[in-house]
Design an enzyme around this catalytic site. Structure first.
Site, PDB file in Angstrom:
ATOM      1  N   PHE A  91      -0.723  15.569  13.886  1.00  0.00           N
ATOM      2  CA  PHE A  91      -1.240  15.899  15.221  1.00  0.00           C
ATOM      3  C   PHE A  91      -0.268  16.688  16.089  1.00  0.00           C
ATOM      4  CE2 PHE A  91      -3.119  11.670  14.080  1.00  0.00           C
ATOM      5  CZ  PHE A  91      -4.338  12.170  13.664  1.00  0.00           C
ATOM      6  N   ILE A 151      -2.250  17.368   6.313  1.00  0.00           N
ATOM      7  CA  ILE A 151      -1.952  16.205   7.147  1.00  0.00           C
ATOM      8  C   ILE A 151      -3.155  15.277   7.285  1.00  0.00           C
ATOM      9  CG2 ILE A 151      -0.101  17.326   8.403  1.00  0.00           C
ATOM     10  CD1 ILE A 151      -2.011  17.900  10.666  1.00  0.00           C
ATOM     11  N   THR A 201      -6.393  16.686   6.781  1.00  0.00           N
ATOM     12  CA  THR A 201      -7.524  17.532   7.158  1.00  0.00           C
ATOM     13  C   THR A 201      -8.381  17.954   5.988  1.00  0.00           C
ATOM     14  OG1 THR A 201      -6.127  19.492   6.969  1.00  0.00           O
ATOM     15  CG2 THR A 201      -6.260  18.441   9.128  1.00  0.00           C
ATOM     16  N   GLY A 241      -3.448  26.671  10.185  1.00  0.00           N
ATOM     17  CA  GLY A 241      -2.967  26.459   8.833  1.00  0.00           C
ATOM     18  C   GLY A 241      -3.883  27.030   7.771  1.00  0.00           C
ATOM     19  N   ARG A 288     -16.169  30.824   9.550  1.00  0.00           N
ATOM     20  CA  ARG A 288     -16.692  30.433   8.230  1.00  0.00           C
ATOM     21  C   ARG A 288     -16.274  29.007   7.922  1.00  0.00           C
ATOM     22  NH1 ARG A 288     -15.016  32.362   2.437  1.00  0.00           N
ATOM     23  NH2 ARG A 288     -13.070  32.906   3.486  1.00  0.00           N
ATOM     24  N   ILE A 289     -17.224  28.155   7.625  1.00  0.00           N
ATOM     25  CA  ILE A 289     -16.944  26.758   7.292  1.00  0.00           C
ATOM     26  C   ILE A 289     -16.703  26.664   5.787  1.00  0.00           C
ATOM     27  CG2 ILE A 289     -17.806  24.397   7.338  1.00  0.00           C
ATOM     28  CD1 ILE A 289     -17.157  25.595  10.092  1.00  0.00           C
ATOM     29  N   THR A 293     -15.565  17.960   4.795  1.00  0.00           N
ATOM     30  CA  THR A 293     -14.316  17.703   5.515  1.00  0.00           C
ATOM     31  C   THR A 293     -14.324  18.351   6.894  1.00  0.00           C
ATOM     32  OG1 THR A 293     -13.302  19.557   4.321  1.00  0.00           O
ATOM     33  CG2 THR A 293     -12.925  17.337   3.446  1.00  0.00           C
ATOM     34  N   GLY A 352      -9.412  21.921  13.364  1.00  0.00           N
ATOM     35  CA  GLY A 352      -8.671  20.681  13.534  1.00  0.00           C
ATOM     36  C   GLY A 352      -8.581  20.198  14.967  1.00  0.00           C
ATOM     37  N   GLU A 353      -8.755  21.113  15.937  1.00  0.00           N
ATOM     38  CA  GLU A 353      -8.529  20.729  17.330  1.00  0.00           C
ATOM     39  C   GLU A 353      -9.713  20.944  18.253  1.00  0.00           C
ATOM     40  OE1 GLU A 353      -3.905  21.572  18.050  1.00  0.00           O
ATOM     41  OE2 GLU A 353      -4.839  22.954  16.655  1.00  0.00           O
TER      42      GLU A 353
END
Length: 713
Positions: free
Chosen positions: A242, A467, A469, A510, A590-591, A596, A665-666
């Protein structure tokens, strides 16, 4: 070579994690679990005062205790080279550069490391170590208008301004001028920080839990004046980061002890030690001023944020940065101010800046919607900018409107009665709220290696960090498609500084950065492979470097966007708030892996619930230390707090982007606390501008009156 037809793609299909079985069976080992022959254990000793000097460290009694090998402190520790600028463009935090002098700048400052044969012996000896201090007066209270506030120099521009703000505010028919506060928040990841250092054949090896093996390797090499090629950092499995898992005291002290004893030494931080040594989200005091026409169109926008930093390190929580992207006005001003206090250094924490900043600006926008009688979604759409409000750059894509339209339809927003305090279910008051979200979609130079093996498989090596993700899985899918093969024929190895420079796991950059490097390497490798030709026994390896490609990328405002929706139930007799449902719709490029990806978005939204209702690290300003620095005293959302949450996305394509991945991620946490806070207003008619929404604050607000909108708390 066996390949998959181009029509068969892995990216976009839901896949379980490639390392999932290892994690659930315990085969995946984390930093504190990897065995080493002759391993010794270090335990950090932290200061019990908040400001002053450590005058006497009585080591002799401790050295006589069973199993104790050494005690390191400022009197005998090696000198470090700290005069440099690191990977993130700033000098290292002195809290990580341990034992360099006798100063104590905050409570919980590392003053010594006790090393023993077992962790139990090390901890017992550390707790017995007697340290005499010379104590000085301290200041740990962040307040609006603090006399020592200043404008920081460095990083993103501290202040931006255009137009005549005061003139526009003076002539605006509708004005919002309010202060919003957020508290100190802790990372509290599942896996505490841990590192083992050893010398092997003249080379330093560190097994660590971090967000960038190359990052930590470079910092350690510089600190200890070592050739970078003689330092290797490995970090294969990480139980959460995080933003906090960069260079910390545990790695540096482990290297010091391993050098002194010539044997492997492991240092693991306890949960309580994390509160002072692992960084945290700084509390903020934010002032938002909005001037608008009667229809809600902005004439003036000002967002100012004040946060604290330590006396030894400057960290800006860039909360006002969100206003530089989200909304424009003829007069537009943002500013970040800092106060140096006798507190630990803050650091990056999931959606730094955007998480607390979105709370302030999105609640202020909701207040403006109320005062102008405008639907909160319509008000935001009326203030959609054509270009970056501060940069003037075009947006690569900005599908916020699509997020709101889809979210409103699925959440049932058109059926909402905008009047507050009307819906009731027994003793519960019900309300709904919304907020917008954004987070940057940057990329950084990275390198990757791909080997076409003789058996027809491929090995990808990149110093990425997973981490939690699912990055390892995402890279497997990306590599498989780029190589036109199946994921089963691809092995992705990560978390090793020997693999070359790569972006850290941070800033939602990342996977985007690593994917660029991997696809570039895959493209070159495919060009070198001859169909039907046998490969040498050691295969064929190519290496990519995206540094030059990034320099040629067109300058644009690149962001993920989202719309958050929440329904809450509030009991004004007990102060209890229950979030009943949440919906987040996002535009995030793009996913790669829907499974996840949805997990990441739901995790961020859950953290938003925790931020809104629970999280608050409370400091005793008399002693300068935290009350109850552990997960008993620091409350986070549990299963009972988390309702039915949905997360989904809309198409978000940028034709000029060679990667198309924006990072998720955020973005999930951004705006979530604001949506909940706005829903509480809709339920009760009371505005809350201070997080968290504790029961006592709900009760105090309820006691001020029984009706009418815009009561303040």
């Amino acid at each position: 070579m066996t390949t998959t037809p181009p029509a068969h793609r892995s990216v976009g299909a839901a896949r379980t994690r490639v390392e999932g079985r290892d994690k659930v069976t315990g085969a995946a080992r984390y930093a504190a679990e990897i065995p080493f022959t002759g391993l010794a254990h270090g335990w950090l000793v932290l200061s019990t005062i908040t400001r002053g000097r450590s005058r006497d460290i009585r080591t002799a009694p401790v050295l006589d205790m069973p199993g104790v090998l050494t005690v390191l402190h400022h009197g005998n520790a090696p000198r470090l080279h700290t005069d440099y600028v690191g990977l993130l463009g700033v000098p290292p935090d002195p809290a990580a550069c341990v034992f360099q002098n006798d100063r104590v700048p905050f409570a919980g400052w590392p003053v010594a490391l006790v090393v023993a044969e077992t962790p139990e012996q090390a901890r017992e000896a550390a707790e017995a170590l007697a340290v005499t201090y010379e104590e000085e007066p301290h200041d740990t209270a962040l307040t609006a208008g603090h006399r020592d506030a200043y404008v920081p120099d460095g990083g993103m521009p501290a202040e931006t301004s255009k137009g005549d703000l005061e003139a526009q505010l003076a002539t605006s028919p509708v004005v919002v001028d309010e202060e919003y506060t957020t508290p100190e928040e802790q990372h509290s990841m599942m896996e505490p920080h841990a590192a083992t250092a050893r010398w092997d054949g003249g080379r330093l090896e560190v097994v660590d839990s971090n967000q960038g093996a190359g990052w930590v390797q470079g910092e350690l090499a510089t600190l200890f004046s070592l050739d970078p090629s003689t330092v290797r950092v490995r970090s294969e499995h990480i139980g959460g980061g995080f933003g906090s898992k960069g260079l910390r005291a545990h790695q540096v002290s482990a290297v010091m002890a391993a050098t002194a004893l010539d044997r492997p030494v492991r240092v693991v931080m306890s949960r309580r030690q994390l509160f002072s040594l692992a960084g945290y989200r700084s509390p903020t005091v934010q002032r938002v001023r909005l001037g608008a026409d009667p229809d809600g169109r902005l004439r003036a926008l000002e967002h100012r944020s004040l946060n604290q930093t330590s006396q030894v390190y400057e960290f800006v929580e860039p909360s006002a940065g969100v206003a530089r992207v989200m909304y424009d006005a003829p007069a537009h001003r943002t500013a970040h101010h800092l106060v140096r206090l006798d507190v630990p250094s803050p650091t990056w924490m999931r959606a730094p800046g955007e998480a607390p900043g979105s709370f302030a600006i999105e609640v202020a926008l909701d207040e403006l919607a109320e005062r102008t009688g405008t639907d909160p979604i319509e008000l935001r759409l009326r203030n959609e900018p054509d270009v970056g409000p501060v940069s003037g750059l075009p947006f690569s894509s900005r599908n916020l409107a699509a997020c709101f339209r889809e979210g409103a339809r699925r959440f049932g927003w058109p059926d909402r009665d905008p009047r507050p305090g009307l819906r009731r279910e027994g003793h519960w008051l019900l309300g709904t709220g919304t907020a917008a979200a954004s987070f940057g979609a940057g990329a950084a130079p990275s390198t990757a290696q791909i080997t076409a093996e003789a058996d027809g498989s491929f090995t990808v090596r990149i110093a990425a960090a997973d981490i939690g993700t699912g990055a390892r899985t995402a890279l497997t899918l990306i590599a498989a498609d780029a190589l036109e093969t199946t994921p089963e024929r691809v092995r992705v190895r990560i978390g090793d500084s020997d693999f070359g420079p790569a972006m850290i796991a941070g800033g939602s950059m990342g996977t985007r950065s690593w994917a660029w490097a991997v696809t570039t390497a895959a493209r070159e490798l495919r060009e070198r492979l001859i169909p039907g030709a046998a490969l040498p026994s050691d295969g064929i390896t190519v290496r990519s470097d995206t540094t030059e490609a990034l320099r040629t990328l067109t300058q644009k405002e690149r962001h993920s966007f989202g719309a958050q929706f929440a329904e809450v139930a509030v009991d004004t007799t007990t102060g209890e708030i229950r979030v009943r449902r949440m919906l987040g719709i996002f535009a995030a490029g793009r996913i790669v892996n829907p499974l996840t990806a949805r997990n990441q978005l739901l995790g961020g939204m859950t953290w938003g619930i925790s931020m809104a209702l629970h999280e608050e690290a409370v400091r005793d300003h008399h002693t300068g230390a935290h009350y109850a620095p552990d997960l008993a005293g620091y409350h986070v959302a549990t299963h009972a707090d988390v309702p039915h949450i949905e997360a989904d996305w809309v198409d978000d394509h940028d034709p000029d982007d060679p990667v198309g991945i924006k990072g998720i991620g955020e973005i999930g946490i951004v705006g979530a606390a604001a949506a909940i806070t706005n829903a509480v207003w809709h339920a009760t008619g009371t505005r809350h501008r201070n997080l968290p929404l504790r029961p006592d604050r709900i009760l105090t607000a309820a006691q001020k009156g029984t009706g009418g909108p815009t009561r303040d708390a």
